[in-house]
Write an enzyme that holds these catalytic residues in place. Sequence first.
Site, PDB file in Angstrom:
ATOM      1  N   GLY A 157      -5.375  -6.568  -0.589  1.00  0.00           N
ATOM      2  CA  GLY A 157      -5.173  -6.679   0.859  1.00  0.00           C
ATOM      3  C   GLY A 157      -3.961  -5.917   1.338  1.00  0.00           C
ATOM      4  N   SER A 159       2.254   3.181  -3.351  1.00  0.00           N
ATOM      5  CA  SER A 159       3.703   3.269  -3.042  1.00  0.00           C
ATOM      6  C   SER A 159       4.426   4.179  -4.022  1.00  0.00           C
ATOM      7  CB  SER A 159       4.338   1.871  -3.101  1.00  0.00           C
ATOM      8  OG  SER A 159       3.552   0.953  -2.396  1.00  0.00           O
ATOM      9  N   MET A 217      -7.614  -5.851 -10.773  1.00  0.00           N
ATOM     10  CA  MET A 217      -6.593  -5.892  -9.715  1.00  0.00           C
ATOM     11  C   MET A 217      -5.334  -6.528 -10.277  1.00  0.00           C
ATOM     12  SD  MET A 217      -7.667  -4.394  -7.080  1.00  0.00           S
ATOM     13  CE  MET A 217      -6.355  -4.828  -5.939  1.00  0.00           C
ATOM     14  N   MET A 246     -12.965  -3.363  -0.547  1.00  0.00           N
ATOM     15  CA  MET A 246     -12.520  -4.750  -0.442  1.00  0.00           C
ATOM     16  C   MET A 246     -13.216  -5.296   0.809  1.00  0.00           C
ATOM     17  SD  MET A 246      -8.582  -4.037  -1.532  1.00  0.00           S
ATOM     18  CE  MET A 246      -8.686  -2.291  -1.165  1.00  0.00           C
ATOM     19  N   SER A 293      -3.480   6.124  -4.249  1.00  0.00           N
ATOM     20  CA  SER A 293      -4.114   5.380  -3.148  1.00  0.00           C
ATOM     21  C   SER A 293      -3.562   5.872  -1.829  1.00  0.00           C
ATOM     22  CB  SER A 293      -3.827   3.883  -3.276  1.00  0.00           C
ATOM     23  OG  SER A 293      -4.140   3.246  -2.042  1.00  0.00           O
ATOM     24  N   HIS A 343     -12.791   2.082  -3.072  1.00  0.00           N
ATOM     25  CA  HIS A 343     -12.605   0.689  -3.495  1.00  0.00           C
ATOM     26  C   HIS A 343     -12.908  -0.195  -2.299  1.00  0.00           C
ATOM     27  CE1 HIS A 343      -9.356  -2.542  -4.661  1.00  0.00           C
ATOM     28  NE2 HIS A 343     -10.584  -3.013  -4.742  1.00  0.00           N
ATOM     29  N   ASP A 388      -4.889  -1.457 -10.354  1.00  0.00           N
ATOM     30  CA  ASP A 388      -4.569  -1.188  -8.962  1.00  0.00           C
ATOM     31  C   ASP A 388      -3.626  -2.258  -8.439  1.00  0.00           C
ATOM     32  OD1 ASP A 388      -6.758  -0.815  -6.019  1.00  0.00           O
ATOM     33  OD2 ASP A 388      -4.581  -0.830  -6.225  1.00  0.00           O
ATOM     34  N   GLY A 389      -2.407  -1.772  -8.034  1.00  0.00           N
ATOM     35  CA  GLY A 389      -1.492  -2.723  -7.393  1.00  0.00           C
ATOM     36  C   GLY A 389      -0.216  -2.928  -8.189  1.00  0.00           C
ATOM     37  N   ASP A 404      -8.804   2.923  -0.322  1.00  0.00           N
ATOM     38  CA  ASP A 404      -8.802   1.459  -0.219  1.00  0.00           C
ATOM     39  C   ASP A 404      -9.383   0.975   1.105  1.00  0.00           C
ATOM     40  OD1 ASP A 404      -5.833   1.181  -2.172  1.00  0.00           O
ATOM     41  OD2 ASP A 404      -7.767   0.246  -2.582  1.00  0.00           O
ATOM     42  N   MET A 426     -10.597  -1.883   3.527  1.00  0.00           N
ATOM     43  CA  MET A 426     -10.373  -3.320   3.744  1.00  0.00           C
ATOM     44  C   MET A 426     -11.040  -3.747   5.052  1.00  0.00           C
ATOM     45  SD  MET A 426      -6.360  -3.501   2.723  1.00  0.00           S
ATOM     46  CE  MET A 426      -5.816  -2.809   1.180  1.00  0.00           C
ATOM     47  N   GLY A 450      -0.708  -2.941   0.193  1.00  0.00           N
ATOM     48  CA  GLY A 450       0.014  -2.131  -0.781  1.00  0.00           C
ATOM     49  C   GLY A 450       1.426  -2.693  -0.926  1.00  0.00           C
ATOM     50  N   GLY A 451       2.159  -2.155  -1.914  1.00  0.00           N
ATOM     51  CA  GLY A 451       3.570  -2.489  -2.064  1.00  0.00           C
ATOM     52  C   GLY A 451       3.874  -3.872  -2.614  1.00  0.00           C
ATOM     53  N   HIS A 453      -7.864   7.586  -4.495  1.00  0.00           N
ATOM     54  CA  HIS A 453      -8.311   6.196  -4.341  1.00  0.00           C
ATOM     55  C   HIS A 453      -8.311   5.823  -2.871  1.00  0.00           C
ATOM     56  CE1 HIS A 453      -9.049   2.190  -6.003  1.00  0.00           C
ATOM     57  NE2 HIS A 453      -8.186   1.700  -5.149  1.00  0.00           N
TER      58      HIS A 453
HETATM   59  C1  DX5 Z   1      -4.378  -3.780  -2.634  1.00  0.00           C
HETATM   60  C2  DX5 Z   1      -4.447  -2.274  -2.596  1.00  0.00           C
HETATM   61  C3  DX5 Z   1      -3.179  -1.769  -3.246  1.00  0.00           C
HETATM   62  C4  DX5 Z   1      -3.011  -0.284  -3.188  1.00  0.00           C
HETATM   63  C5  DX5 Z   1      -1.936   0.196  -4.133  1.00  0.00           C
HETATM   64  O1  DX5 Z   1      -5.386  -4.298  -1.886  1.00  0.00           O
HETATM   65  O2  DX5 Z   1      -5.605  -1.832  -3.301  1.00  0.00           O
HETATM   66  O3  DX5 Z   1      -3.191  -2.198  -4.577  1.00  0.00           O
HETATM   67  O4  DX5 Z   1      -4.176   0.305  -3.544  1.00  0.00           O
HETATM   68  O5  DX5 Z   1      -0.817  -0.530  -3.907  1.00  0.00           O
HETATM   69  P1  DX5 Z   1       0.608  -0.058  -4.464  1.00  0.00           P
HETATM   70  O6  DX5 Z   1       1.319   0.468  -3.259  1.00  0.00           O
HETATM   71  O7  DX5 Z   1       1.203  -1.300  -5.026  1.00  0.00           O
HETATM   72  O8  DX5 Z   1       0.383   1.003  -5.510  1.00  0.00           O
HETATM   73 ZN    ZN Z   2      -7.595  -0.193  -4.459  1.00  0.00          ZN
END
Ligand code: DX5
Ligand code: ZN
Length: 220
Positions: free
Chosen positions: A142, A198, A137, A68, A8, A66, A175-176, A35, A37, A144-145, A33
């Site tokens: 919303g 991350s 998910m 969101m 991502s 993706h 994801d996440g 993301d 938002m 990362g990390g 990926h």
């Molecule tokens: C959440 C995002 C995160 C990102 C990945 O909205 O979609 O999940 O892609 O996050 P980490 O850093 O946890 O891999």
């Molecule tokens: Zn994502």
Amino acid sequence: MNYMLAPSILAADFTNLGEEMKKTEDNGASWLHFDVMDGMFVPSISFGMPVLKSIRKATGQFMDAHLMVQDPVRYIEAFRDAGADGVTVHLEACPDVGAALEKIHACGMKAGLSICPETAASEVEAYLDQVELVLVMCVHPGFGGQKFIPESLEKIRAVRDMAVKRGKELNIQVDGGIYLTNVREVLDAGANVIVAGSAVFGGDPAENTKKFMEILRSYE
Ligand code: DX5
Ligand code: ZN
């Protein structure tokens, strides 16, 4: 079953994005990926079509958008024009889920349906014939990390069971909060497309990608 790593770019160093992406591609990550938002469906705002258009020419990776985004059907054509290969929409964000998935296919892209942690796996069953991918998910979308939500494992298993019962080749994406330390848990539960932000871009993206790919290849 093919196993893919989808780094991502949300977690990448944007002052050096092209370099960072290339390190993942050169070390085996066949997806990227993206993301998106909108600050409405999720609290934060990330990036959109102009960034996708720009990075599209810099990589051969499968561009996995993706969304969101509230009522995402409004943007599906624009993401196709910007170079997306696949678009994933949130079940919770679509007034008409079927219409959004149909639109993605009409635009010649792979369709994905994503569910938030609070949405039951059973909610996707009605749409399985309209998608190539289901995204479970593992954090509240919303940011990362965040920390992996353990209840996600049961949902991954439930979606994989649905697909197996129907004899459907389904990509199950997670994801996440996915790291080298817990990726085997989601793979064992039935996921085959791993989003990691991350864990890939925090540190050396080349080394991190290599380590993820070693694990994924051991499942092939
Ligand atoms: C959440 C995002 C995160 C990102 C990945 O909205 O979609 O999940 O892609 O996050 P980490 O850093 O946890 O891999
Ligand atoms: Zn994502």
